[in-house]
Each structure stands twice: as C-alpha cells, then as structure tokens.
Design a protein around this motif. Structure first.
Motif, PDB file in Angstrom:
ATOM      1  N   TYR A 169       0.797  28.691 -42.830  1.00  0.00           N
ATOM      2  CA  TYR A 169      -0.194  29.286 -43.733  1.00  0.00           C
ATOM      3  C   TYR A 169       0.257  29.227 -45.175  1.00  0.00           C
ATOM      4  N   ALA A 226       3.512  31.564 -40.029  1.00  0.00           N
ATOM      5  CA  ALA A 226       3.653  32.076 -41.393  1.00  0.00           C
ATOM      6  C   ALA A 226       3.958  30.941 -42.362  1.00  0.00           C
ATOM      7  N   SER A 249      -3.464  35.315 -51.054  1.00  0.00           N
ATOM      8  CA  SER A 249      -3.517  36.646 -50.456  1.00  0.00           C
ATOM      9  C   SER A 249      -2.265  37.463 -50.780  1.00  0.00           C
ATOM     10  N   LEU A 250      -1.193  36.791 -51.194  1.00  0.00           N
ATOM     11  CA  LEU A 250       0.033  37.534 -51.506  1.00  0.00           C
ATOM     12  C   LEU A 250       0.102  37.953 -52.972  1.00  0.00           C
ATOM     13  N   ARG A 297      -5.535  38.748 -58.071  1.00  0.00           N
ATOM     14  CA  ARG A 297      -5.885  37.456 -57.485  1.00  0.00           C
ATOM     15  C   ARG A 297      -6.520  36.545 -58.512  1.00  0.00           C
ATOM     16  N   ARG A 325     -12.605  33.224 -50.616  1.00  0.00           N
ATOM     17  CA  ARG A 325     -12.715  34.617 -50.183  1.00  0.00           C
ATOM     18  C   ARG A 325     -14.059  34.918 -49.544  1.00  0.00           C
ATOM     19  N   GLY A 332     -16.578  39.888 -53.601  1.00  0.00           N
ATOM     20  CA  GLY A 332     -15.527  40.179 -52.629  1.00  0.00           C
ATOM     21  C   GLY A 332     -16.145  40.688 -51.348  1.00  0.00           C
ATOM     22  N   THR A 351       8.830  39.546 -49.513  1.00  0.00           N
ATOM     23  CA  THR A 351       8.041  38.503 -50.160  1.00  0.00           C
ATOM     24  C   THR A 351       8.763  37.989 -51.399  1.00  0.00           C
ATOM     25  N   ASP A 381      -0.185  40.150 -55.632  1.00  0.00           N
ATOM     26  CA  ASP A 381      -0.458  41.530 -56.014  1.00  0.00           C
ATOM     27  C   ASP A 381       0.041  41.742 -57.439  1.00  0.00           C
ATOM     28  N   VAL A 415     -13.486  34.770 -42.224  1.00  0.00           N
ATOM     29  CA  VAL A 415     -12.043  34.561 -42.291  1.00  0.00           C
ATOM     30  C   VAL A 415     -11.740  33.897 -43.626  1.00  0.00           C
ATOM     31  N   GLU A 416     -10.534  34.085 -44.091  1.00  0.00           N
ATOM     32  CA  GLU A 416     -10.189  33.508 -45.387  1.00  0.00           C
ATOM     33  C   GLU A 416      -9.810  32.043 -45.217  1.00  0.00           C
ATOM     34  N   GLU A 467      -6.191  46.368 -57.942  1.00  0.00           N
ATOM     35  CA  GLU A 467      -4.999  46.024 -57.174  1.00  0.00           C
ATOM     36  C   GLU A 467      -5.216  44.834 -56.265  1.00  0.00           C
ATOM     37  N   ILE A 468      -6.470  44.549 -55.957  1.00  0.00           N
ATOM     38  CA  ILE A 468      -6.733  43.405 -55.089  1.00  0.00           C
ATOM     39  C   ILE A 468      -7.392  42.269 -55.866  1.00  0.00           C
ATOM     40  N   ARG A 469      -8.538  42.555 -56.479  1.00  0.00           N
ATOM     41  CA  ARG A 469      -9.277  41.449 -57.104  1.00  0.00           C
ATOM     42  C   ARG A 469      -8.634  40.942 -58.383  1.00  0.00           C
TER      43      ARG A 469
END
Lengths: 351, 349
Positions: free
Chosen positions: A199, A196, A206-207, A81, A318, A39, A133, A209, A323-324, A76-78
């Motif tokens: 993308y 938006a 990225s959304l 995902r 990632r 990451g 979301t 969670d 940039v992603e 919470e992030i990795r």
C-alpha cells in the motif's frame, strides 16, 4: 480540440508571466477551498464556513461539541491532506522540470537518479523494523538520498559525457535498490507487513497528519524556493555543457546543487505519500505548453499546476469510491494517456 | 532320508514364503474422501504430513504437531514458549499463501510427506496438484474458510491422519463453542448490536468488509461490522478514509497492529470516535498464533469467545481466563496458569 488548443495557447503565452502565475495561484487557492468541503464525512458548506470563520474571526460557530468534531475533521484530517497534496505535487513537478532542463531531455522524471527506488526500499525496510510512522519516513528519506549518492558515485568513475554517465548511474542505482526492495518484500510477513509495504508503494496521503506536514513542509518549501532561484542557471545548463562552460558557469557545482535539492524534495514526497508516479514527468510538459521553455517562468508555473493537479487527484481518490483508491494508481492512469497525447507536441515547447 | 530332506526343504521354503508374505513389500493403502469429494488413496499409517498454507498446517498442529514434516513460516519469537518444541526441529518449507508465495519444491520432495493437505481456494492449486501427482504424493483437500466448517474439517483431517479420537474431541469442542455463542448472538436485533470497526495496517485504515471471512468473528459474536460496502475480496485489506471511519462512529475497535494501537488514543480524528473516548479499543491477541485473523486458523475458536466477551461483557456465564486455560490445554497441549491466561488476555487491553 487541437484547434482550440492552438487558439488558446498563443493567447496564454502572450499574457505577461506574472498575471499567468497569479491566475494559477488563484485556481490553486480555489481548488483547495473547494476541497475543504469535500470528504466522506458529511459537512454542509454553511457549517464549513461557520467553523472556519469562527477560527479566524471568532464569530459564532456551531455548538461546542459539534464545533470540536468538525474542527477535527477540517483541520486535522482534510487540511493536512490538502497541504500535503499541494506540496507533493509542487515538489515533484519542480524537480521534474529542473531535471528535464538539466539533462536537456523532455523524457526525464524526478526518479532518473534512482531516488524513488531508494526511498521505497527505505520505507519498506522501515515498515519491517521501525514501529513508528516517523521512523518509516526517516528511513524512506535516507534511502532516497543514498540511492542518488550511489548514482553520483558511479557517474564519477567514468569519463565521457557527464549527463549520459549520470543517467547510467541512476539506472544502475535504481535497479540495485529495486532488487533490495524485492528482498525486503520477500522476507516480510505476508499477513501484515507485506500488505503495508504494498500500500505504501501504491502512494497515498492517508498518513498525512499535521505533525508530518509541519515537519516536511519547511524543507520542501525551502528546496522548491532554492530550485526556483536557480532557474537562470538552469536556462544556461539546458544549452548543453560546452555552451554553459563557455559562458563561464561552474557546471559541476550547479548540477550538484540542483541534484541535491531535487533529491531532497522528491525523497520527502515519498516519505510522506509513498510512490506517486507520472507527476514529475507530465506536469512540466503542460507547463511548457502554457508558458514556454524559460525556466524562470516554467518552474513556478509547474509548481502551481502540479499542486492543483494533485489536490484534484486526491479529491478523486477520497471521494470516488467507498474505499480509498491509492493516489499513485490514479496519477498513472491519468498520466499515461495524457502523456501519450502530449508527446506529439513535446518538441514544440522547447523552441 | 531324502524324504526328510525334502520335507525340511519344503518346510523351510514354506517358512520363507510365510516370512516373505508377512513382510509387506509396500505399505497398505486406504481410500478416503476429502472435503471437496475427491477419492484419494493414501498410506495406511501417516507419519509425515505437509500442509500447503498456515491454516491447514495449524489444523494438523492441533491434532498432532509431531506429524508435521515442514513449516510454512518461521516460529514467532515472542510466543515461542507456547509453541510445541517439536516445531523448532522441522525445516521451513514455505507454502502457498500471502500474495504469491510458493514453497521450496525441492525441500518438499526431500521431506517426502506421506500426504499433503491443501485448500481448494488457492489460485496455484493446479500447479501443486500436477507437481505432487508427478512424485506420487497424495493430495487431500479440506475446506476451512469459515469457522462453522471446522467441526467437519477436524473429523476429516483426523480420519486422514489416523487420529480420529483426538479429532473428535476438537470437533465437538468447536461445535459446542459455536453453538454457545451463536444461539445468544443470532437472536439479537441488528439495531441493538455493538458497532465494531476492525482496524488493520499501520494507519488503521485497512479494514474488512462485513461479508469477509477475515472479519467473521465480529458477525458470529454479535457485533455489527460498520464497514458494509463493496464486495469482500478473498484477500481483504480494503483501504478506507479516516472520514469514512468517522461517519461509521464505531463503539468498539479491534486493532491488528501494535504500532497503531499505541497511536490511536492520541491520533487526530480517531480521538473523536465513541470507541476511543470510552476506551473500548482492543489489540487482537496473537499468542502463540493470531486469535482473530491472519492467518484465520482454529485459534478463532478461542478468539470467538474473546470477541463475544469483549463486545458483551457479562452476557456469557464463563470466566474467560478459565476458558483460555482449557483451550490451551486441549488444543495446544499447553498447561498454563491463570496468571498466564490473564497476561495473554491482558495484552489486548
């Protein structure tokens, strides 16, 4: 290259299916474990190990503040995902393989009945009107189911080869929802809403969670499991309608069930990760090259390969640049050349 | 007798001749030089103007809204009360902006503007140029990518529109604001500047690079834009990962979308950032038009003060509410109360 493949494939096929699936499972677990250490936020392997073991075995972790931060990054992030990537890869591959068997056609992808344009339209509309979301995801899912419903309705109107009619219904429904999507895009505010939408449609995680994953994982897993349970029926369907009927199978009911399941899982993938193309089409081919056309083994193998593939692709998305990179772009760029190579051998896997 | 008739006839003829001369059969023209150095012949008096995209339209709006003959976009419902009522009376023509939008050319011909104001930075300029040339509508360019170009842009536009005095006021106010802020901020050492992240998109993970015109206010106001990678595209909106944002550790976050602003304080990962912990997250004000960016317009003159004050409270000897009132009065011709100014500013908290 071809020679090695020719040498490897028979040996793989010679192995027992169970050991092969177990092997794929181990590879998936390894990929996910390695991805946990990858990451943009620098965390050493040692720290990853300590934080995770602290969570599981309550060993001494790092100091409290750092522990909280690292837990945030890792869990919470990795983790969400990775789980989302694995789920989406598996869901798309399984529904792709199921459709390919059902339509007796290796060139069919999960989008055949218009689920992707439908879900895209729903998501775009959601980005315009909903301010959460969750709202976007619900609308996206609804759009996907609506589009497939329309395709089925259109197919019912006509007599003739049912499979043909379904494909036709899917084309019409898909086109309709693509146009509706364009209308939404055109009315969107170009300074914030339009980017938006664009993308979202490029696909990305990225959304993803914990809440999203927790909400979507159960239905996706149940859907995949149900499709796997129907693999015997799929084997019969792939003989063609006439054959299947003569074997005493209720073709219509089975087909409807499968379409329903595949639609639910693929619509959910769009709701979580946007449009990720070329997975449901390509992965079943790799599966067939490895294990042959028997759906009882092919479906679980496809699910595992798809999961591995998308976890790896998301790592690239990632890590490659600062940039992603949208996931859908990579899956297309990788999928298309690969598919062109596989296409030559595609008939072999069916026999 | 005949001689009298002749004299009268001659007089009448002379009178007629004078009348005919006195009535110009066609509007007198003048020649001006636009901001990219083109010599353009335009009518003496300009009554109707069309501008090709929102930033130019808003430049005209600041000088005199009643000159506009068409809008690029619908009027925002939320801030209608701060928009000049004249705007609701003119047709929506569209414009060249935002990922390939084009105006309705027939509508454009129907309103027949005396002059069109465009920006050179558009990929479709050749199309617009050719089209306007065919219908003999003069096209003038102004350059307003960066805030420092506004003082000159106001003067040039004022000359084109025949409103030089008004333009001078706006130009001087802009120049003064810039120098007031920049003289203080340009002297700051980079290491001491506040670390700023600009969160765009529904997930807050689209941003602008430090060289992008879309994030210009951060640099001008003495902020250190944490995203310094890559090269800024004209369109901006770069996607980055949440982990990247966490490595940046921003002290202040400007949020573009209200939906994300609601979520940021409870969103996983974001919670650990110093900006969120210290409640230094700000929603960019957007009434009646965006103060910060998208569209990047003259509103950034006020936006610059807001950003500078947000990053360095107390560094500038002004009361931001009064500055807001003054700006609304001068640029938007709207007299607002201190309470309203507070509300406009407070929307960002």
């Amino acid at each position: 290259m071809k020679r090695t493949a020719a040498r490897i494939l028979p040996t793989l096929r010679g192995n027992s299916p169970a050991s092969l699936l177990a092997g794929l499972g181990i590879v998936l677990a390894a990929c996910m474990a390695i991805s946990m250490t990858m990451g943009n936020y620098p965390i050493s392997y040692e720290e990853v190990g300590r934080v995770i073991s602290h969570h599981i075995f309550s060993t001494d972790g790092v100091d409290a503040a750092r522990q909280q931060l690292l837990s945030g990054v890792l869990f919470e992030i990795r983790a969400p995902r990775l789980i989302a990537a694995a789920l989406i890869g598996a869901a798309l591959s399984v529904s792709g393989a199921a459709y390919q068997a059902m339509f007796v056609n290796p060139l069919v992808s999960p989008g055949i009945l218009g689920v992707l344009p439908g879900a895209s339209f729903g998501a775009a509309l959601g980005l315009l009107v909903a301010d959460s979301t969750l709202g976007v995801q619900v609308m996206s899912f609804t759009g996907g189911v609506l589009a497939v419903g329309l395709a089925l309705l259109l197919a019912r109107f006509y007599d003739g080869d049912k499979v043909m009619m379904l494909i036709l219904g899917g084309i019409i429904s898909g086109s309709l929802f693509t146009s509706l999507l364009s209308i939404v895009k055109y009315t969107a505010d170009p300074t914030d809403q339009l980017p938006a939408i664009v993308y979202w449609l490029m696909g990305g995680l990225s959304l993803a969670d914990m809440n999203t994953v927790a909400a979507t994982a159960p239905p996706v897993l149940i859907g995949i499991a149900c499709i796997l349970l129907m693999s015997r029926h799929l084997n019969i369907l792939s003989l063609g309608d006439e054959e299947a009927k003569s074997l005493g199978v209720n073709v219509r009911l089975i087909r409807l069930c499968l379409i329903f399941l595949a639609t639910v899982v693929s619509a959910l993938t769009v709701a979580v990760g946007g449009l990720i193309g070329w997975v449901g089409l390509v992965i079943p081919h790799i599966g067939r090259m490895l294990v042959g056309p028997n759906n009882a083994i092919l479906l679980p193998a496809s699910a595992l390969i798809g999961a591995i593939y998308l976890v790896v692709v998301d790592d690239v998305a990632r890590m490659l640049l600062d940039v992603e990179i949208p996931l859908g772009i990579i899956t297309s760029l990788v999928g298309i050349p690969f598919f062109s190579l596989v296409l030559k051998n595609t008939r072999k896997g069916w026999n | 007798m005949p001689s009298r008739i002749i004299a009268r006839a001659a007089g009448a003829a002379l009178l007629l001749f004078i009348v005919i001369l006195g009535c110009p059969t066609q509007a007198k023209a003048r020649e001006i030089t636009d901001m990219v150095g083109r010599q353009v012949t335009i009518p003496d008096t300009i009554v109707k103007v069309y501008a090709a995209s929102p930033p130019e339209t808003m430049l005209v709006y600041a000088i005199d809204p009643t000159l506009l003959a068409g809008r690029n976009r619908p009027i925002s419902k939320k801030c209608r009360r701060y928009v000049h009522p004249y705007m609701a009376t003119i047709p929506e023509v569209g414009g060249y902006f935002g990922q390939g939008k084009t105006p309705n050319l027939e509508k454009l011909i129907e309103i027949r503007p005396d002059v069109v104001i465009g920006r050179k930075s558009n990929a479709r300029n050749d199309k617009l140029e050719a089209f306007l040339a065919e219908f003999k509508i003069p096209l003038t360019y102004i350059v307003i990518d960066e805030l420092r170009q506004y003082p000159e842009a106001f003067l040039v536009a004022g000359k084109i529109l025949g409103r030089p005095e008004r333009a001078k006021v706006l130009s001087e106010y802009t120049a003064k604001t810039l120098s007031r802020v920049v003289t203080k901020t340009s002297a700051m050492p980079e290491a001491e500047k506040v670390r700023v992240y600009y969160a765009e998109g529904p997930d807050g993970l689209s941003t602008e690079n430090s060289t992008s015109i879309h994030a210009e206010l951060i640099n001008l106001a003495g902020g250190h834009n944490v995203h310094r990678h890559g090269k800024a595209g004209r369109y901006g909106n770069e996607k980055i990962t949440l982990e990247k944002v966490m490595t940046y550790q921003p002290e202040v976050i400007f949020v573009d979308q209200p939906g994300f602003y609601k979520r940021i304080f409870s969103a996983p990962g974001w919670k650990t950032l110093p900006a969120v912990k210290n409640k230094r997250v700000y929603l960019t004000p957007k009434c009646p038009y965006n103060w910060f960016d998208r569209p990047p317009s003259f509103m950034r003159v006020l936006g610059l003060k807001w950003v500078a004050d947000t990053l360095y409270p107390g560094l500038f000897d002004w009361d931001l509410r009064e500055e807001t009132r003054e700006f609304f009065s001068i640029f938007l011709q709207q007299e607002i109360t201190t309470g309203e100014a507070e509300q406009l500013l407070g929307a960002s908290k």
